[in-house]
Design a protein around this motif. Structure first.
Motif, PDB file in Angstrom:
ATOM      1  N   HIS A 151      58.148  80.921  44.308  1.00 21.78           N
ATOM      2  CA  HIS A 151      59.021  81.185  45.315  1.00 21.78           C
ATOM      3  C   HIS A 151      60.412  80.994  44.810  1.00 21.78           C
ATOM      4  O   HIS A 151      60.978  79.597  44.724  1.00 21.78           O
ATOM      5  CB  HIS A 151      58.740  80.373  46.516  1.00 21.78           C
ATOM      6  CG  HIS A 151      57.438  80.197  47.184  1.00 21.78           C
ATOM      7  ND1 HIS A 151      56.991  81.308  47.705  1.00 21.78           N
ATOM      8  CD2 HIS A 151      56.170  79.531  47.148  1.00 21.78           C
ATOM      9  CE1 HIS A 151      55.722  81.378  48.000  1.00 21.78           C
ATOM     10  NE2 HIS A 151      55.269  80.114  47.652  1.00 21.78           N
ATOM     11  N   GLU A 152      61.076  82.057  44.611  1.00 29.64           N
ATOM     12  CA  GLU A 152      62.381  81.947  43.709  1.00 29.64           C
ATOM     13  C   GLU A 152      63.523  81.323  44.317  1.00 29.64           C
ATOM     14  O   GLU A 152      64.261  80.353  43.901  1.00 29.64           O
ATOM     15  CB  GLU A 152      62.838  83.378  43.234  1.00 29.64           C
ATOM     16  CG  GLU A 152      64.160  83.214  42.387  1.00 29.64           C
ATOM     17  CD  GLU A 152      64.408  84.755  42.004  1.00 29.64           C
ATOM     18  OE1 GLU A 152      63.855  85.680  42.195  1.00 29.64           O
ATOM     19  OE2 GLU A 152      65.415  84.705  41.051  1.00 29.64           O
ATOM     20  N   TYR A 153      63.772  81.558  45.725  1.00 26.30           N
ATOM     21  CA  TYR A 153      65.093  81.124  46.521  1.00 26.30           C
ATOM     22  C   TYR A 153      64.789  81.374  47.820  1.00 26.30           C
ATOM     23  O   TYR A 153      63.825  82.158  48.204  1.00 26.30           O
ATOM     24  CB  TYR A 153      66.221  81.742  45.839  1.00 26.30           C
ATOM     25  CG  TYR A 153      66.667  83.050  46.095  1.00 26.30           C
ATOM     26  CD1 TYR A 153      67.474  83.478  47.349  1.00 26.30           C
ATOM     27  CD2 TYR A 153      66.135  84.260  45.513  1.00 26.30           C
ATOM     28  CE1 TYR A 153      67.676  84.833  47.562  1.00 26.30           C
ATOM     29  CE2 TYR A 153      66.160  85.361  45.997  1.00 26.30           C
ATOM     30  CZ  TYR A 153      67.098  85.874  46.896  1.00 26.30           C
ATOM     31  OH  TYR A 153      67.104  86.945  47.394  1.00 26.30           O
ATOM     32  N   THR A 154      65.864  80.630  48.601  1.00 31.42           N
ATOM     33  CA  THR A 154      65.712  80.753  50.209  1.00 31.42           C
ATOM     34  C   THR A 154      66.782  81.548  50.531  1.00 31.42           C
ATOM     35  O   THR A 154      68.003  81.549  50.141  1.00 31.42           O
ATOM     36  CB  THR A 154      65.688  79.479  50.706  1.00 31.42           C
ATOM     37  OG1 THR A 154      66.719  78.632  50.159  1.00 31.42           O
ATOM     38  CG2 THR A 154      64.382  78.757  50.484  1.00 31.42           C
ATOM     39  N   ASP A 155      66.818  82.321  51.644  1.00 36.79           N
ATOM     40  CA  ASP A 155      68.011  82.954  52.159  1.00 36.79           C
ATOM     41  C   ASP A 155      68.036  82.253  53.571  1.00 36.79           C
ATOM     42  O   ASP A 155      67.313  82.791  54.610  1.00 36.79           O
ATOM     43  CB  ASP A 155      67.733  84.365  52.396  1.00 36.79           C
ATOM     44  CG  ASP A 155      69.116  85.055  52.865  1.00 36.79           C
ATOM     45  OD1 ASP A 155      69.889  84.469  53.816  1.00 36.79           O
ATOM     46  OD2 ASP A 155      69.215  86.417  52.630  1.00 36.79           O
ATOM     47  N   GLU A 156      68.610  81.336  53.987  1.00 44.51           N
ATOM     48  CA  GLU A 156      69.094  80.582  54.941  1.00 44.51           C
ATOM     49  C   GLU A 156      69.519  81.274  56.140  1.00 44.51           C
ATOM     50  O   GLU A 156      69.242  81.253  57.264  1.00 44.51           O
ATOM     51  CB  GLU A 156      69.588  79.279  54.960  1.00 44.51           C
ATOM     52  CG  GLU A 156      68.919  77.967  54.272  1.00 44.51           C
ATOM     53  CD  GLU A 156      68.828  78.251  52.695  1.00 44.51           C
ATOM     54  OE1 GLU A 156      69.360  79.401  52.221  1.00 44.51           O
ATOM     55  OE2 GLU A 156      68.280  77.210  52.049  1.00 44.51           O
ATOM     56  N   ASN A 157      70.387  82.428  55.914  1.00 47.02           N
ATOM     57  CA  ASN A 157      70.827  83.219  56.865  1.00 47.02           C
ATOM     58  C   ASN A 157      69.744  83.887  57.576  1.00 47.02           C
ATOM     59  O   ASN A 157      69.899  84.463  58.598  1.00 47.02           O
ATOM     60  CB  ASN A 157      71.739  84.176  56.259  1.00 47.02           C
ATOM     61  CG  ASN A 157      72.928  83.742  55.697  1.00 47.02           C
ATOM     62  OD1 ASN A 157      73.845  82.944  56.373  1.00 47.02           O
ATOM     63  ND2 ASN A 157      72.962  83.673  54.383  1.00 47.02           N
ATOM     64  N   LEU A 158      68.587  84.064  56.948  1.00 50.72           N
ATOM     65  CA  LEU A 158      67.433  85.018  57.605  1.00 50.72           C
ATOM     66  C   LEU A 158      66.532  83.933  57.963  1.00 50.72           C
ATOM     67  O   LEU A 158      65.602  84.346  58.944  1.00 50.72           O
ATOM     68  CB  LEU A 158      66.853  85.962  56.626  1.00 50.72           C
ATOM     69  CG  LEU A 158      67.913  87.242  56.340  1.00 50.72           C
ATOM     70  CD1 LEU A 158      66.985  88.081  55.091  1.00 50.72           C
ATOM     71  CD2 LEU A 158      68.315  88.026  57.444  1.00 50.72           C
ATOM     72  N   MET A 159      66.442  82.844  57.692  1.00 53.88           N
ATOM     73  CA  MET A 159      65.423  81.808  58.061  1.00 53.88           C
ATOM     74  C   MET A 159      65.790  80.987  59.351  1.00 53.88           C
ATOM     75  O   MET A 159      64.617  80.615  60.047  1.00 53.88           O
ATOM     76  CB  MET A 159      65.177  80.848  56.921  1.00 53.88           C
ATOM     77  CG  MET A 159      64.738  81.366  55.719  1.00 53.88           C
ATOM     78  SD  MET A 159      64.815  80.211  54.148  1.00 53.88           S
ATOM     79  CE  MET A 159      63.771  78.910  54.454  1.00 53.88           C
ATOM     80  N   PHE A 160      66.871  80.894  59.589  1.00 54.91           N
ATOM     81  CA  PHE A 160      67.418  80.050  60.843  1.00 54.91           C
ATOM     82  C   PHE A 160      68.333  80.862  61.555  1.00 54.91           C
ATOM     83  O   PHE A 160      69.419  81.494  61.169  1.00 54.91           O
ATOM     84  CB  PHE A 160      68.068  78.777  60.145  1.00 54.91           C
ATOM     85  CG  PHE A 160      67.154  77.897  59.096  1.00 54.91           C
ATOM     86  CD1 PHE A 160      65.858  77.643  59.640  1.00 54.91           C
ATOM     87  CD2 PHE A 160      67.785  77.941  57.790  1.00 54.91           C
ATOM     88  CE1 PHE A 160      65.375  76.957  58.562  1.00 54.91           C
ATOM     89  CE2 PHE A 160      66.813  77.232  57.013  1.00 54.91           C
ATOM     90  CZ  PHE A 160      65.758  76.682  57.361  1.00 54.91           C
TER      91      PHE A 160
END
Ligand code: FEO
Ligand code: CA
Ligand code: CA
Length: 663
Positions: A151-160
């Motif tokens: 799991h390389e990284y998160t994209d909080e703009n799309l997660m929340f």
């Protein structure tokens, strides 16, 4: 780009004479195989002592069955999928596909079902993490396997919903981000007798595991315990919490995962506050030394002050490593192997040298960075697990230096082949460090391992166009490196191995080690594929008829099927259509015949790939579907795979009649 060194692009490099002319021609590679018997090491050849690990399984991948021996057809017959911008995964006629596991799916027994509107960090730590990248599979019999996914990284703009930035984020959102990094081990099962695989959702699933940015890990190798790794939390420099930005990876012959910390530089703030003498070390790895919070920062420092460099200047030295994880030991402590150096590690793929030593090939994925290999001091002994487990702690780390064999004036940036008919030449592996002995003037062994980029600068390594995944062909023994792109390369910076200015589409480098021995210190190289629209005169498809090939842009991950066909996944298709998975025969009359096997949904990159040894299934990770500027959960640009929020997922494709992938 953070390499300001004045290393030659080729300049005054002295080539070692290698008898290579013709070695890369199709027939000759086949001959090499016959004469050396070289085959790739299985991706997941398991340890004999452990009954769970199925040594003879047909699903291990990369098994090498002798292939086509370099003659005749590749056996690939599918009709390529056309370039498209659809928000779906497309496969050729006759094939089917399905999602195996998606962001939020329960991993640990008892994990709650995913609820997009009611996420918690506690739930995420038991569920499948975000943006999946490296995919590999460990057989447990013919119809069961463990699937490992980074799991390389998160994209909080799309997660929340309503997310703006890390400074305004809730603490729970930041904690969810920490928990959504890392990797997952999940048990999967074949569906019927087909090439389809599905997540096992009941039973003990005793190996299922989540690794996160907070999982306890330890250091091993020559830099473990170094002053450079000591922090307030770990005064001995021996242990660390978590791994970050794990991109591609590899496996060992003893059945463990090697996962590569890549763009870890983005998680730290406070670079302005480190002692002045240390700032160059940050800059060389692309870490900001200004007081400004880096744009897009997730502000992990709001939850854990170790992410504030002003308070803990050494904490960042504890990221950027190859991490070894045993999928069959769910309580085992992951190990950061310092002997393999510290960089924006893309992958570490292993093979065995002629004398039995273990070799790991590694790219450092940034513009103008280098590629490396590690050769163990001791030999790999099949089945002697206790011995093999230490191989990655002692050995020599090398960096590559390449020389072209054509006059510089013939590398004119148009893509026109030099008069000798190839972008090719020779190369040397320059030793940087071996155990506690440094070969780099002015640097200790530990400094070479922690600041590997600086060490490579000093020995004049060759600056490449973003070295990503490397893989050895199980049939002919050649090594392939994906060079994704480098739009910063100017006409004045061309060399024969990186021959295009403003290289938007990338290329593939093929290496034949001296005597086809992965332990050699010199090699021959050539460029079999220079990517782009085949109508673009700067592209090259190994001389194959360009009217028949698929357009391809930004090669990232590479893998082989057992016939020695090179599978290439792309990231960032600069031709304006979706990324995908391609296959290119590397020998025989179809060498260079690139065909697109699948496309991923809108704005995703294709990762993995993993082709099972029986060649009945191909797994890909669909990373960051719908990741476009301004996209939000309320205005998504992808609704894949379920028609609501985009969810990064691992998918599998198979032929409906059970034929080999690509046939
Ligand atoms: Fe995470 Fe180099 O790709
Ligand atoms: Ca040449
Ligand atoms: Ca990658």
């Amino acid at each position: 780009m953070s390499n300001p060194s004045d290393n030659a692009y080729f300049g005054d490099i002295v080539a070692e004479a290698i008898s290579r002319r013709g070695a890369l021609r199709a027939g000759a590679l086949g001959a090499l195989v016959v004469s050396t018997g070289v085959v790739g090491v299985g991706a997941a050849l398991p340890a004999a002592a452990d009954p769970v690990r199925d040594k003879e399984s047909v699903i291990g991948g990369h098994g090498g069955n002798g292939g086509n021996g370099g003659h005749g057809s590749s056996g690939l017959k599918f009709t390529p999928v056309p370039p498209n911008k659809l928000d779906e995964l497309t496969v050729p006629a006759g094939y089917d596909h399905s999602v195996v596991v998606r962001w939020g799916d329960p991993v640990l027994p008892g994990a709650p079902a995913f609820n997009f509107n009611n996420q918690t960090a506690a739930a995420q730590a038991t569920q499948f993490g975000y943006n999946c990248d490296f995919v590999t599979l460990f057989p447990m019999g013919k119809d069961r396997a463990l699937l490992w996914v980074n799991h390389e990284y998160t994209d909080e703009n799309l997660m929340f919903r309503g997310y703006t930035d890390g400074t305004a984020a809730t603490e729970e959102q930041i904690k969810i981000g920490l928990a959504a990094h890392g990797g997952s081990v999940v048990e999967i099962a074949r569906v019927g007798k087909s090439g389809k695989w599905a997540l096992v959702t009941s039973g003990r699933r005793k190996y299922n595991r989540r690794i996160t940015a907070q999982t306890p890990m330890r250091f091993s190798g020559p830099a473990a315990g170094s002053d450079l790794l000591k922090t307030a939390a770990d005064p001995h420099g021996k242990v660390v919490k978590g791994m970050l930005n794990n991109c591609a990876g590899g496996t060992t012959p003893w059945g463990t995962i090697l996962t590569a910390e890549e763009n870890w530089n983005q998680y730290f703030v406070g670079g302005n506050g480190v002692p002045e003498a240390q700032k160059a070390n940050l800059t060389r790895y692309g870490v900001s030394t200004t007081a400004a919070i880096p744009s897009g920062s997730r502000r992990f420092d709001r939850i854990e002050e170790r992410f504030d460099l002003a308070k803990h200047p050494h904490e960042i030295n504890r990221f950027g490593w190859i991490v070894e994880i045993d999928p069959f030991d769910p309580d085992g402590t992951p190990i950061k192997r310092t002997a393999l150096g510290r960089m924006a590690h893309e992958a570490a793929t292993t093979t065995i040298a002629k004398d039995g030593k273990l070799v790991a090939y590694m790219g450092d994925d940034s513009r103008f960075e280098y590629f490396f290999k590690f050769v163990s001091k001791n030999r790999y002994i099949p089945g002697f697990d206790r011995h093999n487990r230490d191989l990655l702690d002692e050995g020599t780390l090398y960096v590559a230096k390449l020389t072209g064999d054509s006059p510089a004036a013939e590398i004119d940036g148009t893509g026109k082949l030099p008069a000798d008919g190839a972008f090719d030449g020779s190369g040397v592996w320059i030793p940087l460090v071996s155990g506690n002995k440094s070969f780099v003037p002015g640097m200790t062994a530990q400094e070479v391992l922690v600041f590997t980029r600086t060490a490579a600068d000093k020995v004049g390594a060759t600056k490449m166009d973003r070295p990503e995944d490397m893989e050895r062909n199980p049939v002919n023994g050649a090594i392939y490196l994906a060079l994704t792109n480098n739009t910063n390369r100017t006409a004045a910076q061309l060399d024969e191995a990186n021959p295009r200015p403003s290289n938007k589409h990338g290329h593939i480098l093929e290496i034949v080690e001296y005597r086809n021995d992965a332990g050699a210190t010199k090699f021959a190289w050539s460029l079999p594929l220079i990517c782009g629209d085949p109508n673009d005169p700067s592209t090259y498809f190994a001389g194959f008829d360009k009217t028949k090939v698929s357009p391809i842009s930004c090669p990232d991950n590479v893998a082989f099927d057992a016939d020695g066909n090179l599978w290439i996944s792309t990231d960032g298709n600069a031709l304006g259509t979706n990324d995908g998975l391609f296959v290119m025969p590397t020998q025989g009359k179809e060498r260079g015949f690139v065909r697109q096997f699948l496309t991923v949904p809108f704005a995703a990159e294709t990762c993995g790939p993993f082709i099972t040894a029986d060649q009945r299934s191909v797994f890909v990770a669909v990373q960051h579907p719908g990741e476009t500027t301004g996209a939000t959960p309320d205005a998504p640009t992808s609704r894949w795979p379920d028609g609501d929020q985009p969810r990064p997922s691992v998918a599998v494709a198979w032929h409906k009649q059970g034929k080999k992938i690509g046939s």
